[in-house]
Design an enzyme around this catalytic site. Sequence first.
Site, mmCIF file in Angstrom:
data_model
loop_
_atom_site.group_PDB
_atom_site.id
_atom_site.type_symbol
_atom_site.label_atom_id
_atom_site.label_comp_id
_atom_site.label_asym_id
_atom_site.label_seq_id
_atom_site.Cartn_x
_atom_site.Cartn_y
_atom_site.Cartn_z
ATOM 1 N N GLU A 6 35.965 35.933 -5.038
ATOM 2 C CA GLU A 6 37.150 36.792 -5.006
ATOM 3 C C GLU A 6 37.526 37.313 -6.405
ATOM 4 O OE1 GLU A 6 39.588 36.132 -1.212
ATOM 5 O OE2 GLU A 6 39.789 34.237 -2.257
ATOM 6 N N TYR A 14 66.675 32.441 -6.131
ATOM 7 C CA TYR A 14 65.411 32.111 -6.795
ATOM 8 C C TYR A 14 64.269 32.973 -6.277
ATOM 9 C CZ TYR A 14 68.588 28.591 -8.117
ATOM 10 O OH TYR A 14 69.716 27.990 -8.595
HETATM 11 ZN ZN LIG Z 1 41.334 34.363 -0.449
#
Ligand SMILES: [Zn+2]
Length: 211
Positions: A71, A118
């Site tokens: 990736e 937050y």
């Molecule tokens: Zn992934």
Amino acid sequence: MRNELENLCEAAASFHARGYAFGSTGNLSVTDGERVWVTPTGASLRRLTVDRLAEIDREGKPLNGNKASKEYPFHLAAYRNSFSGARALVHLHSTWTVALSCLEDLDAAEPLPVFTPYYLMRVAPLAVIPYLRPGSAELAVAVGEAARAHDCILMRNHGFLTLGATMDEAVDRAEELEETAKLFFLLRNEKLRYLTGAERSEIQQVFGRKK
Ligand SMILES: [Zn+2]
């Protein structure tokens, strides 16, 4: 840089220990602006060490003998275009955020309601990009486009990524996103109070992260 590489390995182990990452899913990286260190392909985040990280240049050329996560193209695209000049990236397939990414009627403009200050400070606005095959050039292009205006990106039917100036900041955002996605499912059938427009504006003025 050595500290950031150690932070990366610690964050990876911590994500695994807490169930945010499982099997060999999830990948993290840091950059010094020229070189990028990415978690290796097919490896669990459980017990990584600095010497196992893959080092590549900004075009993806290997600079050491370790093979980067498949990736890695979207990591490079995100760094190339990051509006905030990010130097760290966390990508996870953590359960609650993946569940969110699979909802048919997801509101791409505001995929999560603003429950808490937050979330607003650390995550919003959360970009949503369509499902594209993991590792594909198309996914890298879509991430690169989203990074022009966002530090947090939800990938449909896949997971999410968060960017930060440091690994600590990217980790903070990842945790806030996953826990907010969990809240979303926990509270789905409850009558809720959200932050009002005025309360949101006040946070944005005081903390000033949002563009
Ligand atoms: Zn992934």
